[in-house]
Design a protein around this motif. Structure first.
Motif, short mmCIF file in Angstrom:
data_model
loop_
_atom_site.label_atom_id
_atom_site.label_comp_id
_atom_site.label_asym_id
_atom_site.label_seq_id
_atom_site.Cartn_x
_atom_site.Cartn_y
_atom_site.Cartn_z
N ALA A 166 0.73 -1.27 -0.11
CA ALA A 166 0.06 0.03 0.12
C ALA A 166 0.75 1.13 -0.01
CB ALA A 166 -0.93 -0.02 1.29
N VAL A 167 1.91 0.92 0.69
CA VAL A 167 2.97 2.26 0.75
C VAL A 167 3.62 2.48 -0.43
CG1 VAL A 167 5.20 3.18 1.81
CG2 VAL A 167 3.42 2.15 3.35
N THR A 168 3.96 1.37 -1.18
CA THR A 168 4.51 1.52 -2.44
C THR A 168 3.60 2.08 -3.58
OG1 THR A 168 5.90 -0.26 -1.86
CG2 THR A 168 5.64 0.29 -4.34
N ALA A 169 2.32 1.68 -3.66
CA ALA A 169 1.19 1.83 -4.33
C ALA A 169 1.12 3.54 -4.17
CB ALA A 169 -0.13 1.06 -4.26
N GLU A 170 1.08 3.97 -2.84
CA GLU A 170 0.78 5.47 -2.83
C GLU A 170 1.85 6.44 -3.48
OE1 GLU A 170 -1.16 8.90 -1.82
OE2 GLU A 170 -1.75 6.75 -1.59
N LYS A 171 3.19 5.87 -3.15
CA LYS A 171 4.09 6.51 -3.86
C LYS A 171 4.08 6.58 -5.33
CE LYS A 171 7.51 5.74 0.01
NZ LYS A 171 8.80 4.85 0.33
N ARG A 172 3.79 5.28 -5.87
CA ARG A 172 3.77 5.37 -7.27
C ARG A 172 2.64 6.31 -7.77
NH1 ARG A 172 0.10 2.91 -10.28
NH2 ARG A 172 0.66 2.17 -12.13
N ASN A 173 1.37 6.37 -7.07
CA ASN A 173 0.25 7.09 -7.33
C ASN A 173 0.69 8.43 -7.45
OD1 ASN A 173 -1.33 4.95 -8.01
ND2 ASN A 173 -2.17 5.02 -5.91
N ASN A 174 1.33 8.85 -6.61
CA ASN A 174 2.03 10.35 -6.35
C ASN A 174 2.81 10.65 -7.43
OD1 ASN A 174 0.67 10.77 -3.90
ND2 ASN A 174 2.30 10.44 -2.66
N LEU A 175 3.70 9.92 -7.92
CA LEU A 175 4.62 9.74 -9.06
C LEU A 175 3.75 9.98 -10.60
CD1 LEU A 175 7.47 7.76 -8.55
CD2 LEU A 175 7.59 9.99 -8.50
N ARG A 218 0.50 10.90 -10.57
CA ARG A 218 -0.24 12.18 -10.72
C ARG A 218 0.67 13.32 -11.21
NH1 ARG A 218 -3.09 9.98 -6.23
NH2 ARG A 218 -1.43 10.63 -4.96
N LYS A 219 1.82 13.40 -10.72
CA LYS A 219 2.97 14.41 -11.22
C LYS A 219 3.23 14.34 -12.57
CE LYS A 219 5.01 14.69 -6.50
NZ LYS A 219 6.61 14.55 -5.97
N GLU A 220 3.51 12.91 -13.34
CA GLU A 220 3.61 12.94 -14.63
C GLU A 220 2.56 13.30 -15.44
OE1 GLU A 220 6.72 12.20 -15.93
OE2 GLU A 220 7.82 11.93 -14.09
N LEU A 221 1.31 12.99 -14.87
CA LEU A 221 0.11 13.21 -15.82
C LEU A 221 -0.11 14.89 -15.70
CD1 LEU A 221 -2.20 10.36 -14.78
CD2 LEU A 221 -0.93 10.50 -16.92
N ALA A 222 -0.15 15.36 -14.74
CA ALA A 222 -0.05 16.68 -14.55
C ALA A 222 0.74 17.44 -15.46
CB ALA A 222 0.05 17.35 -13.13
N TRP A 223 2.18 17.05 -15.53
CA TRP A 223 3.18 17.61 -16.56
C TRP A 223 2.80 17.61 -17.79
CZ3 TRP A 223 6.98 16.43 -20.05
CH2 TRP A 223 7.83 17.46 -20.22
N LEU A 251 4.94 3.72 -15.36
CA LEU A 251 4.16 3.84 -14.24
C LEU A 251 2.88 3.07 -14.42
CD1 LEU A 251 4.91 7.57 -13.23
CD2 LEU A 251 5.28 5.33 -11.61
N ILE A 252 2.15 3.36 -15.68
CA ILE A 252 0.78 2.84 -15.98
C ILE A 252 1.09 1.23 -16.13
CG2 ILE A 252 -0.93 2.74 -17.76
CD1 ILE A 252 -0.52 5.79 -18.10
N ASP A 253 2.02 0.93 -16.61
CA ASP A 253 2.41 -0.45 -17.04
C ASP A 253 2.70 -1.25 -15.75
OD1 ASP A 253 1.80 -0.15 -19.69
OD2 ASP A 253 3.97 0.07 -20.18
N ASP A 254 3.13 -0.68 -14.70
CA ASP A 254 3.61 -1.23 -13.60
C ASP A 254 2.44 -1.43 -12.50
OD1 ASP A 254 5.74 -2.32 -12.04
OD2 ASP A 254 5.69 -0.59 -10.56
N GLU A 255 1.25 -1.10 -13.02
CA GLU A 255 0.31 -1.47 -12.18
C GLU A 255 0.12 -2.95 -11.72
OE1 GLU A 255 -2.99 -0.95 -9.64
OE2 GLU A 255 -2.11 0.79 -10.56
N PRO A 256 0.12 -3.42 -10.29
CA PRO A 256 0.14 -4.84 -10.11
C PRO A 256 -1.23 -5.49 -10.34
CG PRO A 256 0.36 -3.45 -8.08
CD PRO A 256 0.26 -2.54 -9.24
#
Length: 613
Positions: free
Chosen positions: A228-237, A239-244, A266-271
């Protein structure tokens, strides 16, 4: 420790589904491994591949030369005219095995009630299972693979088997290894020192854990937390990439390729998600003061007296676990309570408001519905139901119970045993009963489904009666246990399952056992009765009473917490609707109801705290 067996890169696909993918496992002397995973994940298939009974698509299994291997399969195939003696001991002379204390112990633990000259094909399914298990244990292989060995064993048999396997494969210097597939979590904790989880999520992975079932649950929870912690970090990254990537039309035409690649990665890495499973508590009809009473009940079956002048009173909210020897009448007792059987004498008094639902041992009751899909079966019971203020369809209910869309629209005749069992549970719940009778509910259910069932039963407000050999389940959901020891009585067990095992070891099931232990209990849970009235002994609370009080305290504290949350929401709503006097009045009425309930709960908490100490 010497290496005994290894699996290297095992892969297997069935149709379009990946069961195993690149799985590598090993067994050494002294290993005792429990295998868990969802129904249909491939646990039994993994065992058959390790035993050489099934072939993998890729990879190999190697075994140390000279080592022996035995496997208990769920399918028992026995040649005609084979006796128990032939199957267990083959052509060995009697003196060869009768002089071996270990083999005599196997006979006492699994075959004590059977004539060794009986033909195996005349036995019941449970008896054949015990005979096959006895044959393997007498053979004493170096590598023992067991697929659901506790099925059809009573509590006493499960305890004996756990002790036997722990001593055989766990003693210092023992040669050999054990792998067991079972849903019996007490057994896993008592026997196993390692766990393999066949994930069954389409990845084909098998995760390894050190320790028994309890250690596995703790480790799995920790893995989930880290994920869950890893997923949250990944989601934050992400969001930043998509915003950019979305900044301005001009910027979109000239994005550096490495930024586009980073977002794609990041999208392909969705478990892949685990299958979600939730047992939801439906509404429960109100129970009156009277629920079910057995009054002076006598019942014989096949010339055997199962109940002899028994009185047993069940009140609202009572939670009993029933254990007993095979053939003592556990299922018959449930039939009496459900109204499907009448006693020879005496009566079964039923409250006016009770609505009984029973989960039977068999899934044959679904055979007549084999042409329907799982969703259609639920729709026949009830098309829509309201839960937590939301109306759910039959399709949504089946999805909550772990059925994928594909399986929810699969005909019942093609569902696995575990899926049928889950469907049985769902049919019970949508009927909104207030009395639940569960006959061996753990049969065919995986450990995740069992955990969901226990979570549901924790907060069950009605009356609950559970017949089971699963000690973990009984100790989790029942406040008290009673035993049927074959002497025509229902016997209270203040010390729980351990007391039952002590009684059995002491031979307390004989007809001359003391009547003072008879559990003609009242709904108030005060203990043995005489003439239908509670007996007050004036003694200190038993350990069982203390455990029950602690459970009550825990349940009350959870409810008080929910009341506090609801009160806070009501106050917020009152502030938001201050000018709507009608709405404020309704909210105030609800607050008064909660205050009354809270006062009653606090009094009950104080009473339970006095017992718990």
């Amino acid at each position: 420790m010497a290496h005994l067996l290894g699996a290297d890169g095992i892969s297997l696909r069935i149709a379009t589904r990946t069961l195993l993918s690149g799985v590598s496992l090993g067994l050494d002397d002294g290993d005792r491994v429990g295998v868990v995973g969802p129904n249909g994940a491939g646990k039994s298939t993994l065992l058959r591949i390790l035993a050489g009974r099934s072939e993998a698509d890729a990879g190999r299994v190697t075994r140390v030369g000279g080592s022996t291997l035995g496997m208990l399969d769920q399918r028992d195939e026995v040649p005609a005219d084979t006796t128990i003696l032939d199957l267990v001991h083959g052509t060995a002379d009697t003196h060869e095995w009768a002089s071996d204390a270990r083999i005599r112990s196997v006979h006492e633990g699994l075959l004590a009630d059977l004539d060794l000259n009986t033909q195996v094909n005349t036995l019941s399914g449970g008896q054949r299972r015990r005979v096959a298990l006895a044959g393997l244990l007498a053979e004493d292989p170096d590598i023992l693979l067991l697929d659901e060995p506790t099925n059809h064993l009573d509590v006493e048999g499960v305890a004996w088997l756990a002790d036997h396997l722990a001593e055989r494969y766990g003693r210092a210097g023992a040669r050999g290894a054990l792998v067991v597939v079972t849903h019996d979590r007490w057994f896993l904790d008592a026997v196993c020192t390692r766990m393999w989880e066949v994930r069954g999520d389409g990845t084909g992975e098998v995760d390894g854990y050190d320790g028994g079932y309890a250690a596995y649950i703790l480790a799995r929870a920790e893995r989930s937390r880290l994920a869950a912690v890893t997923a949250e970090k990944r989601n934050n990254l992400l969001r930043k990439e998509l915003a950019w990537l979305h900044r301005g039309a001009k910027a979109r035409t000239s994005k550096p390729k490495f930024r586009l690649d980073a977002a794609a990665a990041l999208i392909d890495d969705e478990p892949p998600p685990r299958d979600t499973l939730e047992l939801t508590q439906m509404a429960t009809r109100r129970l009156g003061k009277d629920v079910l009473d057995l009054e002076d009940v006598t019942l014989s079956l096949g010339g055997k007296v199962l109940f002899d002048d028994v009185t047993w009173r069940l009140g609202p909210g009572d939670r009993y676990g029933i254990v007993g020897v095979n053939g003592a009448g556990k299922t018959t007792l449930l039939a009496l309570l459900a109204g499907r059987r009448t006693p020879d004498s005496g009566r079964v008094k039923r409250g006016k408001t009770i609505e009984v639902a029973q989960l039977s041992q068999e899934v044959r009751e679904l055979d007549d519905l084999g042409h329907l899909t799982a969703v259609q079966v639920v729709e026949r019971e009830r098309g829509r139901i309201e839960i937590d203020g939301k109306e759910l369809t039959a399709a949504q209910l089946t999805e909550r119970l772990g059925f994928t869309r594909e399986r929810a629209y699969t005909v019942v005749s093609s569902l696995s045993g575990g899926e049928r069992r889950r469907l049985q549970l769902l049919r019970l719940l949508v009927a909104e009963p207030n009395v639940l009778l569960l006959d061996e509910p753990t049969n065919d259910l995986d450990t995740d489904t069992l955990a969901a069932l226990e979570d549901l039963l924790d907060g069950w407000p009605g009356t609950l009666i559970v017949v089971s050999h699963d000690r973990y389940l009984l100790e989790r959901v029942a406040d008290r246990q009673v035993a049927l020891l074959g002497d025509g009585r229902i016997r209270d067990l203040p010390g729980g399952v351990e007391e039952y095992l002590r009684l059995r070891r002491a031979g307390a099931g004989s007809a001359g056992a003391s009547s003072s232990a008879t559990a003609s209990t009242t709904s108030s849970g005060t203990g043995p009765t005489e003439g239908g009235e509670p007996v007050t002994t004036g003694t200190e609370p038993s350990q069982a009473d203390i455990r029950a009080a602690k459970k009550t305290i825990s349940r009350i504290e959870r409810r008080l917490g929910r009341i506090a949350e609801e009160e806070a929401k009501l106050h917020d709503e009152m502030a938001a609707q201050a000018t709507d006097f009608g709405a404020v009045g309704r909210l105030d009425e609800r607050l008064k109801e909660l205050a009354t309930e809270k006062e009653e709960l606090e009094m009950a908490w104080l009473e339970a705290a006095e017992v718990a100490g």
